[in-house]
Write a protein that holds these residues in place. Structure first.
Motif, short mmCIF file in Angstrom:
data_model
loop_
_atom_site.label_atom_id
_atom_site.label_comp_id
_atom_site.label_asym_id
_atom_site.label_seq_id
_atom_site.Cartn_x
_atom_site.Cartn_y
_atom_site.Cartn_z
N HIS A 140 94.70 67.44 4.44
CA HIS A 140 93.31 67.25 4.96
C HIS A 140 91.96 66.95 3.92
O HIS A 140 92.65 67.69 2.71
CB HIS A 140 92.86 67.59 6.17
CG HIS A 140 92.39 69.08 5.69
ND1 HIS A 140 93.00 70.51 6.26
CD2 HIS A 140 91.86 69.16 4.66
CE1 HIS A 140 92.28 71.68 5.31
NE2 HIS A 140 91.35 70.86 4.66
N THR A 141 91.42 65.70 3.83
CA THR A 141 90.27 65.64 3.18
C THR A 141 89.05 65.64 4.02
O THR A 141 89.34 64.95 5.14
CB THR A 141 90.31 65.19 2.03
OG1 THR A 141 91.78 64.35 1.65
CG2 THR A 141 89.10 64.55 1.20
N LEU A 160 90.80 59.62 -2.23
CA LEU A 160 90.04 61.14 -1.06
C LEU A 160 91.83 61.86 -0.71
O LEU A 160 91.42 62.40 -0.20
CB LEU A 160 90.22 60.68 -0.16
CG LEU A 160 87.86 60.17 -0.04
CD1 LEU A 160 87.75 59.41 0.16
CD2 LEU A 160 87.35 61.55 -0.81
N TYR A 161 92.58 60.92 -0.42
CA TYR A 161 94.33 60.62 -0.02
C TYR A 161 95.06 61.91 -0.85
O TYR A 161 96.23 63.07 -0.12
CB TYR A 161 94.90 60.33 -0.26
CG TYR A 161 94.83 59.03 0.55
CD1 TYR A 161 94.41 59.24 2.32
CD2 TYR A 161 94.96 57.51 0.60
CE1 TYR A 161 93.42 58.52 3.32
CE2 TYR A 161 94.24 56.68 1.24
CZ TYR A 161 93.89 56.79 2.13
OH TYR A 161 94.21 55.19 2.97
N LEU A 169 91.92 62.32 7.05
CA LEU A 169 90.13 62.13 6.21
C LEU A 169 89.37 62.67 7.96
O LEU A 169 89.30 62.11 8.73
CB LEU A 169 90.18 60.66 6.12
CG LEU A 169 90.97 60.10 5.48
CD1 LEU A 169 90.87 58.81 4.74
CD2 LEU A 169 91.29 61.38 4.36
N VAL A 194 92.09 59.92 11.13
CA VAL A 194 90.18 59.92 10.94
C VAL A 194 89.92 60.40 12.09
O VAL A 194 89.92 60.34 12.66
CB VAL A 194 90.28 58.28 10.49
CG1 VAL A 194 88.73 58.46 11.29
CG2 VAL A 194 90.41 57.67 9.77
#
Length: 237
Positions: A140-141, A160-161, A169, A194
């Motif tokens: 996760h981010t 970001l991945y 995300l 998301v």
């Protein structure tokens, strides 16, 4: 950006600098203490002072601490974090190694095993609105949506991945969800999920579920407190 050789020192410098340069050092001190999950009592005990000293600094009743006092406080927070396992320091190191500042990315993590999306959503109090092509995540981010969209290039956005696109995300500072969903349209490939933080189904942009369906990712919302979400994510195996 290369991985820091001393993430503790980097984090200490960042926190101390932010407190020292702040227009309201007490409020900034309180923000970081809360971010580390350290109570006023625990911090005071570590510094061998009374809790009222910490309270007075944070409320502004006591004159703003000088550089020496700030350094002691910051090192105490870091010492306590290390005694608890060093989660906050490691989190900061992960964000730095991915090439981001911590005001853009709150947390970035790869999991040792695959997590079912349902379990991930349960951990953060999220409600799935649209299912995607995949029912799992491997990391996760957590991203500040405003900072990311206004400051990152498309190449930086892809970073970001982390190590895998099979991740969730989570965007914070969301009002309707329009900007993150539009941003997803120009990022290829898309993540598995998301999550929009801070809104519920009623506040969501009308077109968001349809755009998620078009791009094949799961879409969820949660309005649980962010500090509680980050704590839950740190507790995931």
């Amino acid at each position: 950006m290369t991985e820091s050789t001393d993430p503790r020192a980097d984090l200490a410098e960042r926190v101390a600098g932010e407190i020292t340069l702040s227009e309201d050092p007490g409020a900034t001190l309180r923000k970081w203490r809360t971010d580390f999950g350290v109570s006023q009592t625990d911090l005071a005990d570590h510094l061998d002072v009374s809790s009222s000293v910490i309270s007075d600094y944070e409320s502004g009743r006591r004159e703003s601490p000088g550089i020496g006092v700030v350094a002691r406080i910051v090192n105490a927070l870091l010492d306590i974090d290390e005694q608890r396992g060093g989660d906050r320091i490691r989190q900061y190191a992960r964000v730095l190694s991915a090439g981001f500042e911590s005001d853009i990315v709150s947390d970035l993590r790869e999991y040792p095993t695959t997590f079912q999306l349902e379990r991930f959503y349960d951990a953060i109090g999220a409600t799935e609105l649209t299912s995607g092509d995949h029912d799992h995540v491997t990391g996760h981010t957590v991203i500040d949506s405003i900072q990311a969209i206004t400051r990152l290039s498309s190449e930086e956005f892809y970073r970001l991945y982390g190590q895998s696109t099979s991740r969730a995300l989570m965007f914070t500072n969301v009002t309707r969800g329009e900007s993150p969903l539009v941003a997803m349209r120009v990022v290829n490939p898309t993540p598995n999920a998301v999550v929009l933080h801070g809104i519920d189904r009623e506040a969501l942009w009308d077109h968001a579920p349809k755009m998620a369906q078009l791009d094949g990712f799961s879409l969820a919302v949660t309005d649980d407190p962010l500090d509680e979400i980050l704590e839950s994510l740190r507790e995931l195996p």
